[in-house]
Design an enzyme around this catalytic site. Structure first.
Site, short mmCIF file in Angstrom:
data_model
loop_
_atom_site.label_atom_id
_atom_site.label_comp_id
_atom_site.label_asym_id
_atom_site.label_seq_id
_atom_site.Cartn_x
_atom_site.Cartn_y
_atom_site.Cartn_z
N GLU A 83 14.87 -59.48 72.89
CA GLU A 83 14.06 -58.27 72.82
C GLU A 83 14.94 -57.05 73.06
O GLU A 83 14.69 -55.97 72.52
CB GLU A 83 12.93 -58.42 73.84
CG GLU A 83 12.01 -57.23 73.98
CD GLU A 83 12.47 -56.30 75.08
OE1 GLU A 83 12.12 -55.11 75.02
OE2 GLU A 83 13.20 -56.75 75.97
N GLN B 151 6.44 -56.29 89.85
CA GLN B 151 6.71 -57.62 89.30
C GLN B 151 8.15 -58.03 89.48
O GLN B 151 8.45 -59.22 89.60
CB GLN B 151 6.36 -57.64 87.82
CG GLN B 151 4.88 -57.69 87.58
CD GLN B 151 4.60 -57.67 86.09
OE1 GLN B 151 5.05 -58.55 85.37
NE2 GLN B 151 3.89 -56.67 85.65
N HIS C 212 9.32 -60.91 73.91
CA HIS C 212 9.53 -60.77 75.35
C HIS C 212 9.56 -62.13 76.03
O HIS C 212 10.43 -62.44 76.82
CB HIS C 212 8.35 -59.99 75.97
CG HIS C 212 8.60 -58.54 76.12
ND1 HIS C 212 7.89 -57.60 75.44
CD2 HIS C 212 9.47 -57.86 76.87
CE1 HIS C 212 8.32 -56.40 75.74
NE2 HIS C 212 9.28 -56.52 76.63
#
Lengths: 335, 539
Positions: free
Chosen positions: A10, A100, A305
Site C-alpha cells: 500500500e 491503534q 492495506h
C-alpha cells in the site's frame, strides 16, 4: 534488526504504524526506508510523526530520523511504560490511528494503562473512534484484553479538538474463530451533528428510512458540542458474533443526500455479503490473531492495506498466515 | 525544506482574512494564519502573531484555533500598534524596531515570514526587511483551497529570496553572465585563462557598479574597446541613459585641455566664440573613458577629482558650477604609482580611481587567443568590405606559428595584429592569403619590431649573449634574465640592483646579501654586473 521497505504494498503510513505496533509488542527494533516513496510529497508526514512520537513514549524507544519529510527511520524500543499517557495530535492526524498503534503494546503489558488523546476523532481518512469502540474492541475483548474507549469530546475535521480516553486492562490473547455472523440482533443509524442546523440530521435519517424502511427507534440524532461544525452518519449492524459500523462524513457544500446514500451503499455492501469481518476490521484483526498464535477469520475481499499488513506480520513474527480467497470471501488462518 | 530546525512563523494577524466569522462557521472559511498551521508536511513550532492591541480578541481566537488544529504550535501574540497600517514610514519603522529587538537564532530555528496577511504596505515592508537581511527568513505565501469557502486545506509555498537556490534561475543568470562576458570579449572565443578570468571579474564588477574603473595595460591591448563594451552592456540593461565619451588625455595638451574637459563660457578666452559644454558635461548619465589618464595635467586632475567626488566642476570662465554624473573608466599604460612618486599624478585621484583596477595582458601574453582573434579580424574585414578573405591552410599555419612564437612580441598588441591582417587581406589575390604573402608580412613585422626594440631588454640579451646564446635559453630564463638586465642597467651599483630585485625577501629579512645573490645569478649565464650595465658584447 528488521529492515522494511516503506514503499511496499500500500506504500503509505499503514506499514509504518504496523511496524511500530510490532516493535512495541516484540521489543524488536526496525529500520524502515523509502517511507512513502513515490508519493507526491514523500517521507514522513505530520500524522505519521504523531504515531512515531506516541510509540516512542510508550516504548521508551530510541528513535532516529523522526523528522518531517524523512524517508528513513530507526526505531529501537525499550521498556513499555504503563500508566497514564497523554498525547495531542492536532486535526491533521487521527486520534484513533495513534491509539491503534500503541494499543497492542499496552494490552500485552503487565499493568493497566489509561491513554488520553486529543485531536481529530472523526476524520474522513481514518476509521472513526466509534468504529474502534463498537466493532474492534468487542472482538478484542473476546480474545482477552479489555479496552474501554470513551469519546469524551468529538473532534471533527477540520477544527479537531476532540478527546479520546482509553482504559486498558491487559490479558493474554486467546485464539478465536470468527467465521460466521450469526443472527442479526440490531440495526440502527446514528447521525452526529455539531454546530449545524437540525435539518441536516433530519434529511440524512429520512433517506436511511427510505432506503431500509427502518422505524424511528432505529434512527437516532445526536447533537454534540465541539469547536467547529461536523457531521457523521453511521449505520451500525449488529449480529450474534460481530458488529459492523459504516460511516459517511458531511462536508460543507456536500448535499445531505449524498452523505446518506454513501453510508447506505456501504451498509448494503456488507449486508449483501455473508462474511462477518468487514474491510477495516480485517486490517485491525491481523495483529491480535497473529499474536494469539492461532485462530481464523472470514472477511470480505481483503484491501491492499490488509494484505500489506499480513505480509509484514508474517515476516516479523515468523508464524504461518494463510489466506484463502474467492470473489466474495477471504479466510485468513493463523498458525 | 530543512525540517531539522524547528519552524518559526512571523506574520501579521489578518484582520480581514483571519476574521471570517466568530462562531463555529469560521471553520468553513479559509483563514490563512490557521491554515498555515494545518499542513501535514509543515509543523509550525512557534507563531509570532503581530497584531494591533485593538484586535486582541480576534488574535486570541486565532491563537486558540491554532492550538486545537496544531497542538505542536505555540502562538506568541506580539502587540504592534500602528496609527496607520497603510503608512509606509510608520510600518517600516515599527517592523524594523521589532526585527532589531527580536532574538533571531537562525542556526537553531528556521524562520518563515508570512506574507499573505497584513496590509499591502506591511507585506512590502516585510519583504524589504527580509531582502535586506534584517529578518533572516524565507517568505511563505498561503493560498485558499480550490473551493474558496470550504474546510479543505489551502496551499502554501516557501519563497527563498536567495536566487542562487533556484536551479533554473541560477542557470539563467550563469547564461546571462556568459553572454555578457562573450560580449565584453567582442564575441571572440578567447582561450587564455587569465584573460577570461579578468573578463569575468569585469562582468561582475563593472556592470553593476558606478564606481570608477581603471584599465591598465600596454598600448593596443584593447582598453578602449573594453571600455566601450562595458558601456554598451550597461546601456543595453538600461542602467545608463547617457552616451559613451572617449578621449585620449595625451591629446589634451596646454590651455585647451581644461576647456575640452570641463567646457567654457563664451568669451572666456580668445577664441571662445561660443559656449562649449566640455567632455564631462557631454558624458552626463553615461561613461567617460579617459585613456592615458597619466598624461593629464595636475590642474585638470584636481578638477576631475572634484567632479568625481561631488559631481560638480567649474567650466572655464563660468561663474557657477556645472554638474555631471558619469562613470569614469580610465586607461593607462604607465605605472601611476611611479607617476605619483615623481609628483606627476595626484595620489588622491589615484586612490579614487584605483578601486577596481584591471590589468589587461598584452597579446604576447595571450598566445592562445591569437587564433580566435585571427578569425575575428577576418570576419570584421568581411563585414566592412563585404568581401570574404581566407588563408590557405599552409599560410594560416605558417602565420600562426610565427604569431604565437616568442619572436613575435607584438609590442603594439592588437593594433599591430590588426594592421598585419589588414595588410594581408588587402594584398590577398581573389580573397586568398597564400604563403608568399605571409612570408612577406612576417619579414615586415620582424623588421618593424627590430627597429622598435633597439632599447628593449630582449634585444639587450642578444647584445650580451649573442643570438645563439639567447636561442639556447629557455623562455623561463629568458624573461627573467631580461628583467634582471633591465634593472641592472637602471641601477648605479650591484647593491642597488640587488636591493631592487630582492625587495620582497629583504622586507621579510629573509635575504641578507642581495648583491651576492644577484652576482651568483648573473654568473650562471656567464655575465658580470659591469658588463651587463655597459652592454658590451661577449669577448
Amino acid at each position: 534488526m528488521h529492515s522494511l521497505d516503506g514503499s511496499r504494498g500500500e506504500g503509505g503510513g499503514q506499514i509504518l504504524r504496523s511496524a511500530l505496533s510490532l516493535a512495541l509488542v516484540t521489543g524488536q527494533p526496525f529500520r524502515i526506508h523509502s517511507i512513502r516513496a513515490g508519493r507526491p510529497k514523500p517521507g514522513l508526514k505530520r500524522q505519521h510523526l504523531a504515531a512515531v512520537l506516541a510509540a516512542q513514549r510508550v516504548g521508551s524507544a530510541r528513535v532516529s530520523g523522526a523528522v518531517l519529510g524523512s524517508s528513513e527511520l530507526v526505531f529501537e524500543p525499550g521498556a513499555i511504560q504503563t500508566g497514564l499517557h497523554r498525547f495531542a495530535v492536532g486535526s491533521a492526524g487521527s486520534a484513533s490511528l495513534v491509539l491503534q498503534t500503541i494499543l497492542p503494546a499496552l494490552w500485552s503489558a503487565n499493568a493497566p494503562s489509561t491513554v488520553e488523546i486529543e485531536g481529530g476523532t472523526h476524520n474522513p481518512l481514518a476509521p472513526p473512534a466509534d468504529f474502534v469502540r463498537d466493532v474492534f474492541l468487542p472482538v478484542l475483548a473476546r480474545m482477552g484484553p479489555r479496552v474501554e474507549l470513551e469519546i469524551v469530546r468529538y473532534g471533527f475535521f477540520p477544527a479537531g479538538g476532540g478527546l479520546l480516553r482509553a482504559t486498558i486492562t491487559p490479558a493474554p490473547l486467546r485464539p478465536i474463530e470468527l467465521t460466521e455472523r450469526g443472527e442479526r440482533t440490531l440495526h440502527r443509524a446514528r447521525c452526529l451533528v455539531a454546530n449545524l442546523p437540525p435539518v441536516v440530521a433530519a434529511r440524512e435519517l429520512a433517506i436511511v428510512r427510505r432506503e431500509f424502511g427502518w422505524g424511528p427507534g432505529q434512527l437516532e440524532e445526536a447533537r454534540v458540542p465541539g469547536p467547529g461544525p461536523g457531521n457523521v452518519l453511521s449505520i451500525e449492524l449488529g449480529f450474534e458474533h460481530v458488529r459492523e459500523l459504516v460511516s459517511a462524513f458531511g462536508e460543507r457544500d456536500r448535499a445531505s443526500e449524498f452523505v446518506a446514500k454513501e453510508a447506505c451503499a456501504a451498509a448494503r455492501t456488507y449486508l449483501e455479503h455473508e462474511a462477518p469481518v468487514g474491510e477495516h476490521l480485517a486490517d485491525q484483526l491481523v495483529l491480535p490473531f497473529a499474536l494469539a498464535g492461532s485462530g481464523r477469520f472470514r472477511a470480505l475481499p481483503l484491501s491492499l492495506h490488509a494484505t500489506t499488513n499480513i505480509e509484514l506480520v508474517r515476516e516479523w513474527l515468523g508464524g504461518r498466515i494463510d489466506v484463502a480467497s474467492d470473489e466474495r470471501n477471504a479466510t485468513v488462518s493463523f498458525g | 525544506m530543512d525540517s531539522k530546525r524547528p519552524t518559526v512563523v512571523l506574520g501579521f494577524l489578518g484582520v480581514k482574512l483571519d476574521d471570517s466569522r466568530r462562531d463555529a462557521k469560521r471553520w468553513d472559511h479559509w483563514r490563512p494564519s490557521v491554515d498555515l498551521c494545518r499542513h501535514d508536511d509543515l509543523v509550525v513550532q512557534r507563531f509570532e502573531l503581530l497584531a494591533d492591541s485593538k484586535h486582541n480578541s480576534l488574535a486570541r481566537q486565532v491563537a486558540a484555533d491554532i492550538a486545537t488544529v496544531s497542538p505542536e504550535t505555540t502562538v506568541e501574540l506580539r502587540a504592534l500598534d500602528l496609527v496607520d497600517p497603510w503608512d509606509f514610514e510608520e510600518v517600516f519603522g515599527a517592523l524594523l524596531d521589532f526585527a532589531r529587538a527580536y532574538p533571531f537564532a537562525p542556526e537553531r530555528e528556521d524562520y518563515l515570514v508570512h506574507m499573505t496577511t497584513g496590509t499591502h504596505v506591511a507585506q512590502i515592508c516585510l519583504f524589504l526587511l527580509v531582502e535586506a537581511g534584517y529578518i533572516p527568513a524565507r517568505l511563505v505565501q498561503v493560498g485558499p483551497p480550490a473551493r474558496m469557502n470550504s474546510s479543505a486545506l489551502g496551499t502554501y509555498s516557501v519563497i527563498d529570496l536567495d536566487l542562487s537556490r533556484y536551479d533554473k534561475l541560477a542557470a539563467r543568470f550563469r547564461r546571462e553572465r556568459d553572454e555578457h562576458a562573450h560580449s565584453l570579449k567582442s564575441g571572440i572565443a578567447t582561450r587564455n585563462t587569465a584573460f577570461n578570468a579578468l573578463i569575468e571579474r569585469i562582468e561582475r564588477v563593472a556592470l553593476d557598479s558606478d564606481a570608477p574603473v581603471l584599465l591598465m595595460g600596454p598600448t593596443g591591448a584593447g582598453k578602449s574597446q573594453l571600455a566601450r563594451r562595458v558601456y554598451e552592456l550597461r546601456h543595453e540593461r538600461r542602467a545608463l541613459a547617457g552616451p559613451f565619451v572617449e578621449v585620449n588625455c595625451a591629446t589634451l595638451r596646454g590651455e585647451t585641455a581644461m576647456s575640452a574637459l570641463f567646457g567654457h563660457k563664451k568669451g572666456a578666452f580668445t577664441g571662445a566664440a561660443s559656449d562649449r559644454p566640455g567632455l564631462l558635461r557631454s558624458a552626463d548619465g553615461g561613461v567617460l573613458f579617459l585613456d592615458e589618464i597619466g598624461e593629464l595635467g595636475l590642474d585638470e586632475q584636481a578638477m576631475l577629482l572634484r567632479a568625481l567626488e561631488e559631481g560638480r566642476f567649474l567650466p572655464v570662465g563660468a561663474d557657477s558650477e556645472a554638474t555631471s554624473r558619469f562613470q569614469l573608466i580610465a586607461g593607462t599604460n604607465r605605472d601611476l604609482r611611479a607617476a605619483v612618486r615623481e609628483g606627476r599624478f595626484r595620489d588622491d585621484l589615484l586612490a579614487r580611481i584605483d578601486l577596481w583596477t584591471f590589468r589587461l595582458p598584452g597579446l604576447a601574453q595571450r598566445v592562445e587567443d591569437i587564433e580566435p582573434n585571427l578569425d575575428y579580424e577576418l570576419q570584421q574585414w568581411e563585414r566592412r568590405r563585404g568581401q570574404r578573405v581566407s588563408f590557405s591552410r599552409e599560410a594560416r599555419e605558417r602565420f600562426l606559428a610565427f604569431a604565437t612564437s616568442p619572436q613575435a612580441r607584438w609590442p603594439g598588441n592588437f593594433r599591430d595584429f590588426n594592421a598585419a591582417l589588414t595588410r594581408l587581406a588587402t594584398l590577398a589575390h581573389g580573397g586568398r592569403i597564400d604563403t608568399a604573402l605571409v612570408d612577406e608580412e612576417i619579414e615586415r613585422l620582424r623588421e618593424a619590431w627590430g627597429e622598435a626594440q633597439r632599447d628593449s631588454s630582449v634585444d639587450a640579451l642578444e647584445e650580451l649573449l649573442g643570438p645563439a646564446g639567447v636561442a639556447a635559453l629557455d623562455r623561463f630564463d629568458r624573461v627573467q634574465l631580461a628583467d634582471v638586465v633591465s634593472v641592472c642597467r637602471a641601477a648605479r651599483s650591484l647593491s642597488e640592483a640587488g636591493r631592487e630585485l630582492f625587495a620582497a625577501s629583504r622586507a621579510r629579512k629573509s635575504s641578507s646579501n642581495d648583491a651576492d645573490r644577484l652576482r651568483k645569478y648573473l654568473a650562471r649565464f656567464g655575465l658580470e654586473f659591469e658588463r651587463v650595465r655597459s652592454g658590451s658584447t661577449p669577448r
